[in-house]
Design a protein around this motif. Structure first.
Motif, short mmCIF file in Angstrom:
data_model
loop_
_atom_site.label_atom_id
_atom_site.label_comp_id
_atom_site.label_asym_id
_atom_site.label_seq_id
_atom_site.Cartn_x
_atom_site.Cartn_y
_atom_site.Cartn_z
N ALA A 5 0.85 -1.20 0.00
CA ALA A 5 0.00 0.00 0.00
C ALA A 5 0.88 1.24 0.00
N ASP A 6 1.91 1.21 0.82
CA ASP A 6 2.84 2.34 0.95
C ASP A 6 3.51 2.62 -0.40
N LYS A 7 3.94 1.55 -1.05
CA LYS A 7 4.58 1.68 -2.37
C LYS A 7 3.63 2.31 -3.36
N PHE A 8 2.37 1.85 -3.29
CA PHE A 8 1.36 2.34 -4.23
C PHE A 8 1.14 3.84 -4.02
N VAL A 9 1.04 4.26 -2.76
CA VAL A 9 0.85 5.68 -2.44
C VAL A 9 2.02 6.49 -2.98
N LYS A 10 3.23 5.98 -2.78
CA LYS A 10 4.43 6.67 -3.30
C LYS A 10 4.37 6.78 -4.82
N PHE A 11 3.94 5.67 -5.45
CA PHE A 11 3.85 5.62 -6.90
C PHE A 11 2.85 6.67 -7.40
N ILE A 12 1.69 6.72 -6.74
CA ILE A 12 0.66 7.70 -7.13
C ILE A 12 1.20 9.12 -6.95
N ASP A 13 1.91 9.36 -5.86
CA ASP A 13 2.49 10.69 -5.63
C ASP A 13 3.48 11.05 -6.74
N ARG A 14 4.29 10.05 -7.13
CA ARG A 14 5.25 10.29 -8.20
C ARG A 14 4.52 10.63 -9.49
N MET A 15 3.44 9.86 -9.75
CA MET A 15 2.64 10.12 -10.94
C MET A 15 2.05 11.51 -10.91
N LYS A 16 1.53 11.89 -9.73
CA LYS A 16 0.93 13.21 -9.61
C LYS A 16 1.96 14.29 -9.91
N GLY A 17 3.17 14.08 -9.44
CA GLY A 17 4.26 15.02 -9.70
C GLY A 17 4.51 15.14 -11.20
N MET A 18 4.52 13.99 -11.87
CA MET A 18 4.76 13.99 -13.32
C MET A 18 3.59 14.61 -14.06
#
Length: 265
Positions: A5-18
Motif C-alpha cells: 500500500a505504501d509503495k502504491f501511495v508513493k507511486f501515485i504521488d510520483r505520478m501526480k508530480g509527473m
C-alpha cells in the motif's frame, strides 16, 4: 499488505508530480482529445478568463466522438474548440482511466466543478443555457455548491422556437464571464460555434451529453431508500450508475475496435 500500500501511495504521488504540468492529446477514432491535468486545466481557464476573446471548451461524450468520426463537417465544428476534453470516462476505456483519475487528470466533466472551486477571481459571473427548467436549477445548485461566490446572472431554457438573436442579446446583456451550455449534443456545438463571434462572454463551457454525470451529484436519496438501509446501493446504481458506465465503456471499446479495423485495411 502495508508495504504494498505504501509503495502504491508513493507511486501515485510520483505520478501526480509527473502529471501536474501535463498536457498532450490522444487520438480516439481519428479525433484529437486534449489530455490535461486538473492543475493545467484550472490554469488555462483562469488565463482564458483574463482576455476578451471567447474561448470554447467542449466536454466530449462518446456520442460526439461517434458523430465526428462519421461526419467531417461536424468534425470541423468541434475542431474549432479551444479545448476538447474527455467528458465521460467511457471515452478513455482503452487507457487506464482509474490511474489517470488518481493521477489528477481531467477524465470527465467533473473537472468543471474542480475548476469552479479554483477560480482565481471567485465572484465570476455565469450564465446558464439548458434544455429544461429542472436542468437549469440543478446546474445552478451545482455551480453555487462548488463556488459559493459565483454570481448566476441569468439563465435560459433553450428551444428552437426562440429567435437566436434574442438568446444572444439576453446573454450579452448579462456580460457573463462564463457561459455554461447544456444542450443536446450536435445542436449544442453547432449553436455555439455559429454564434462565437457574437457572444459577449469570456469562456463558453459545453457539457451537453455528459451533464448527467455532475447533475447526479444533485440527486437526493429518497427517504424510503434510507429507511430500508439501501443508501450505499442506491448511490452506486442510481446516482453513479456504475453498471451503465461499465456497459457504455465496453460498447465504446468495441466501437473503437471496429473503427481501427476498418481504417487499418
Amino acid at each position: 499488505g502495508m508495504i504494498k500500500a505504501d509503495k502504491f501511495v508513493k507511486f501515485i504521488d510520483r505520478m501526480k508530480g509527473m502529471v501536474k504540468n501535463m498536457q498532450s492529446s490522444v487520438k480516439i477514432m481519428g479525433i484529437d482529445i486534449d489530455m490535461l491535468s486538473n492543475d493545467v486545466f484550472i490554469e488555462k481557464i483562469n488565463e482564458y478568463l483574463k482576455d476578451d476573446k471567447m474561448d470554447v471548451i467542449l466536454f466530449a461524450s462518446a456520442d460526439m466522438i461517434n458523430h465526428a468520426a462519421e461526419d467531417d463537417k461536424y468534425h470541423e465544428i468541434i475542431d474549432k474548440a479551444e479545448l476538447f476534453l474527455p467528458g465521460e470516462e467511457a471515452l478513455l476505456t482503452n487507457y487506464k482511466v482509474d490511474m489517470l483519475e488518481a493521477g489528477g487528470m481531467v477524465v470527465s466533466c467533473k473537472s468543471f466543478g474542480v475548476m469552479l472551486e479554483n477560480l482565481w477571481k471567485q465572484d465570476r459571473v455565469i450564465y446558464i443555457v439548458a434544455d429544461s427548467e429542472e436542468d437549469v436549477e440543478n446546474l445552478r445548485n451545482y455551480c453555487k455548491k462548488n463556488q459559493p461566490e459565483l454570481k448566476v446572472a441569468g439563465d435560459c431554457v433553450y428551444s428552437e422556437e426562440i429567435e437566436d438573436a434574442a438568446i444572444v442579446n439576453e446573454i450579452n446583456s448579462c456580460t457573463p464571464d462564463i457561459l455554461l451550455v447544456d444542450l443536446e449534443s450536435s445542436i449544442q456545438e453547432k449553436w455555439i460555434i455559429e454564434h462565437v463571434k457574437l457572444l459577449n462572454a469570456k469562456i463558453c463551457i459545453a457539457i451537453g451529453g455528459v451533464a448527467g454525470i455532475i447533475m447526479a451529484e444533485e440527486k437526493k436519496v429518497p427517504v424510503w431508500i434510507e429507511k430500508i438501509g439501501l443508501t450505499k446501493l442506491y448511490e452506486k446504481f442510481a446516482i453513479e450508475r456504475i453498471p451503465q458506465k461499465f456497459m457504455k465503456a465496453k460498447f465504446f471499446s468495441k466501437r473503437i475496435d471496429r473503427y481501427n479495423t476498418k481504417n487499418d485495411q
